[in-house]
Design a protein around this motif. Sequence first.
Motif, PDB file in Angstrom:
ATOM      1  N   ARG A   1      15.352  41.426   5.390  1.00 29.88           N
ATOM      2  CA  ARG A   1      15.121  40.296   6.216  1.00 29.88           C
ATOM      3  C   ARG A   1      13.892  39.810   6.420  1.00 29.88           C
ATOM      4  N   ARG A   2      12.702  40.563   6.659  1.00 28.84           N
ATOM      5  CA  ARG A   2      11.266  40.434   6.893  1.00 28.84           C
ATOM      6  C   ARG A   2      10.594  39.806   5.448  1.00 28.84           C
ATOM      7  N   GLU A   3      11.201  40.005   4.580  1.00 26.10           N
ATOM      8  CA  GLU A   3      10.765  39.443   3.145  1.00 26.10           C
ATOM      9  C   GLU A   3      11.762  38.352   2.648  1.00 26.10           C
ATOM     10  N   LEU A   4      12.634  37.616   3.526  1.00 24.63           N
ATOM     11  CA  LEU A   4      13.756  36.917   2.969  1.00 24.63           C
ATOM     12  C   LEU A   4      13.054  35.827   1.951  1.00 24.63           C
ATOM     13  N   TYR A   5      11.829  35.004   2.469  1.00 24.84           N
ATOM     14  CA  TYR A   5      11.083  34.119   1.619  1.00 24.84           C
ATOM     15  C   TYR A   5      11.054  34.450   0.316  1.00 24.84           C
ATOM     16  N   ALA A   6      10.483  35.726   0.154  1.00 22.94           N
ATOM     17  CA  ALA A   6       9.961  36.210  -1.134  1.00 22.94           C
ATOM     18  C   ALA A   6      11.308  36.510  -1.849  1.00 22.94           C
TER      19      ALA A   6
ATOM     20  N   LEU B   1      14.203  34.756  -1.622  1.00 24.17           N
ATOM     21  CA  LEU B   1      14.636  33.499  -2.147  1.00 24.17           C
ATOM     22  C   LEU B   1      13.734  32.890  -3.232  1.00 24.17           C
ATOM     23  N   SER B   2      12.525  33.082  -3.108  1.00 24.98           N
ATOM     24  CA  SER B   2      11.552  32.368  -4.200  1.00 24.98           C
ATOM     25  C   SER B   2      11.961  33.007  -5.588  1.00 24.98           C
ATOM     26  N   ARG B   3      11.831  34.550  -5.598  1.00 23.39           N
ATOM     27  CA  ARG B   3      11.969  35.206  -6.845  1.00 23.39           C
ATOM     28  C   ARG B   3      13.372  34.848  -7.391  1.00 23.39           C
ATOM     29  N   THR B   4      14.335  34.605  -6.549  1.00 26.37           N
ATOM     30  CA  THR B   4      15.583  34.342  -7.007  1.00 26.37           C
ATOM     31  C   THR B   4      15.853  33.088  -7.769  1.00 26.37           C
TER      32      THR B   4
END
Length: 282
Positions: free
Chosen positions: A35-40, A42-45
Amino acid sequence: MSDVASVAPHRDPGRLRATAQAVGGLLLRDLRVLRRELYAFLSRTIMQPLLFVFVFAYVFPRIGQGIGSSDAAAGGVDFATVLVPGLVAVAIVFQGITAVALPLSNEFGGTKEIEDRIMAPVPVQVVALEKVLFGGLQSVLAGLVVLPMVLAIPAAPVEVSVTSWPLLLAVAVLSASLSGALGLALGTFVNPRQIGLMFSLVVLPLTFLGAVYYPWAALDTVRWLQIGVLVNPLVYISEGLRAALTPSIETMPPAAFLGALALATALLLAIGLRGFVRRTVG
């Protein structure tokens, strides 16, 4: 008593309940980190399938390049329809590798965080299985994120139709399990200092020879390659998703890809568990 037997859980209800609670705690911890690394996440996905479907299924048809037209696809089916299940399959496999193999490399290498994890009141194999479970959950989430994106972007309509929900569910569960097991196997056997090399020697060949950008049946004109790629587990994920999502495209029989997915998952899980025990308890 053998080492495996010595760490096997007792089958009393209290021990099983404690094991379930420990696994739940490990999962909650990993979910909090995610949850803390949600942006990472989403970006790698999203990035790789987004760029590929944008260029080959949106830009190329707009500028008249043949690769994005129905003439270039097997059996007259539009290339975007061929591409959708393959890109979802790549997202599932790639997410399992990045969610399990890369963290394991760090934990075995510089951070030594694995020493804290194996202090949980469960056998070390259960700690490894929790990682596979968490990687599988992330793989399913990655597939759910990528699917609507690759359906919406192509310039031509995408022919997607779920004809059998049980088949789709079976493919999703087996694919996610295989993805997590592959991540565990790679994470325990690849040297942390060579983890970058893994993407060149493992991930790229898996992707380009995984029936992602073409149906497996279309390789019948290159028979040696059609047989050779059967060692690639991504082939069966791509074929399974095509059978479940794009029935207009010819695929291998469901018994073939479901059986291969189950066999590959069991084999990779056994390799990964053996490697995990070797790296943690010697």
